[in-house]
Scaffold this active site. Sequence first.
Site, mmCIF file in Angstrom:
data_model
loop_
_atom_site.group_PDB
_atom_site.id
_atom_site.type_symbol
_atom_site.label_atom_id
_atom_site.label_comp_id
_atom_site.label_asym_id
_atom_site.label_seq_id
_atom_site.Cartn_x
_atom_site.Cartn_y
_atom_site.Cartn_z
ATOM 1 N N ILE A 9 -33.993 59.469 49.420
ATOM 2 C CA ILE A 9 -34.732 59.597 48.156
ATOM 3 C C ILE A 9 -33.956 58.949 47.001
ATOM 4 C CG2 ILE A 9 -33.814 61.836 47.360
ATOM 5 C CD1 ILE A 9 -36.845 62.637 46.949
ATOM 6 N N GLY A 30 -26.684 68.648 50.947
ATOM 7 C CA GLY A 30 -27.992 68.080 51.300
ATOM 8 C C GLY A 30 -28.483 67.038 50.311
ATOM 9 N N VAL A 31 -29.777 67.102 50.025
ATOM 10 C CA VAL A 31 -30.383 66.105 49.145
ATOM 11 C C VAL A 31 -29.842 66.257 47.717
ATOM 12 C CG1 VAL A 31 -32.497 67.421 48.615
ATOM 13 C CG2 VAL A 31 -32.565 64.950 48.639
ATOM 14 N N ASP A 32 -29.531 67.467 47.321
ATOM 15 C CA ASP A 32 -28.978 67.742 45.988
ATOM 16 C C ASP A 32 -27.641 66.990 45.818
ATOM 17 O OD1 ASP A 32 -28.611 68.975 43.524
ATOM 18 O OD2 ASP A 32 -28.178 70.964 44.330
ATOM 19 N N SER A 115 -36.675 73.065 50.894
ATOM 20 C CA SER A 115 -36.326 74.313 51.625
ATOM 21 C C SER A 115 -36.143 74.148 53.134
ATOM 22 C CB SER A 115 -37.355 75.440 51.387
ATOM 23 O OG SER A 115 -37.172 76.043 50.130
ATOM 24 N N THR A 116 -36.370 72.953 53.690
ATOM 25 C CA THR A 116 -36.340 72.844 55.159
ATOM 26 C C THR A 116 -34.966 72.491 55.721
ATOM 27 O OG1 THR A 116 -36.938 70.491 55.226
ATOM 28 C CG2 THR A 116 -38.749 72.076 55.177
ATOM 29 N N GLY A 117 -33.960 72.393 54.859
ATOM 30 C CA GLY A 117 -32.591 72.148 55.323
ATOM 31 C C GLY A 117 -31.815 73.460 55.318
ATOM 32 N N TYR A 119 -31.946 75.934 53.446
ATOM 33 C CA TYR A 119 -32.729 77.129 53.135
ATOM 34 C C TYR A 119 -33.612 77.602 54.292
ATOM 35 C CZ TYR A 119 -31.222 77.382 48.220
ATOM 36 O OH TYR A 119 -30.493 77.537 47.058
#
Length: 169
Positions: A9, A30-32, A115-117, A119
């Site tokens: 992303i 993660g993406v964050d 939320s799919t990582g 979380y």
Amino acid sequence: MIRIVTDSITTLQVDAIVNAANNALLGGGGVDGAIHRAAGPGLLEECRTLHGCETGDAKVTKGYNLPAKYVIHTVGPVYRGGSVGEAQKLESCYLRSLAEAEKLGCRSIAFPAISTGVYGYPKGEAAEIAVGAVKDYLESHPDCCIEDVQMVCFDGQTVDIYRNILSGL
Ligand code: AR6
């Protein structure tokens, strides 16, 4: 239009990317983590001024060194079995992010699979909620400026799940 994208992303040339953040909005994994690394330190500085974010809500910053103009930070629910309002919170992440993007006049927006990582939200259920929420938002806002919604699928399983859902629309 809702479509699948498989790149990170952080590389997307869109008006806004959505970050799957946590309540502190001060970065993470993660993406964050990827978004903060690519955006540079200005992003964290601006995030500090936001004083966190409730689960299901969304807050906006600039994109700094990212190709995207804005980052919309949202906080997905931690999955705890599904009976403590997780679905409604996850749906709210998508709806609130789209509302912020519309306020900013964005034409294009990219979402990760919130939320799919870390979380732990089951990927199939989360994707159904994601696509349903985007579809509902666009249908209920026919004059909306948002014309390109990219669902970023960062692993093969997520790509297959989104392909199945989108082909059935
Ligand atoms: N581009 C697109 N998607 C990505 C990227 C990327 N560069 N990297 C990972 N993903 P996660 P969460 C996918 O764990 O479950 C953080 O520490 C990944 O494959 O990033 O909402 C925050 O600070 C998965 O499909 O977010 C929070 O504490 C999706 O992004 C917590 O994790 C979401 O995985 C949030 O957990």
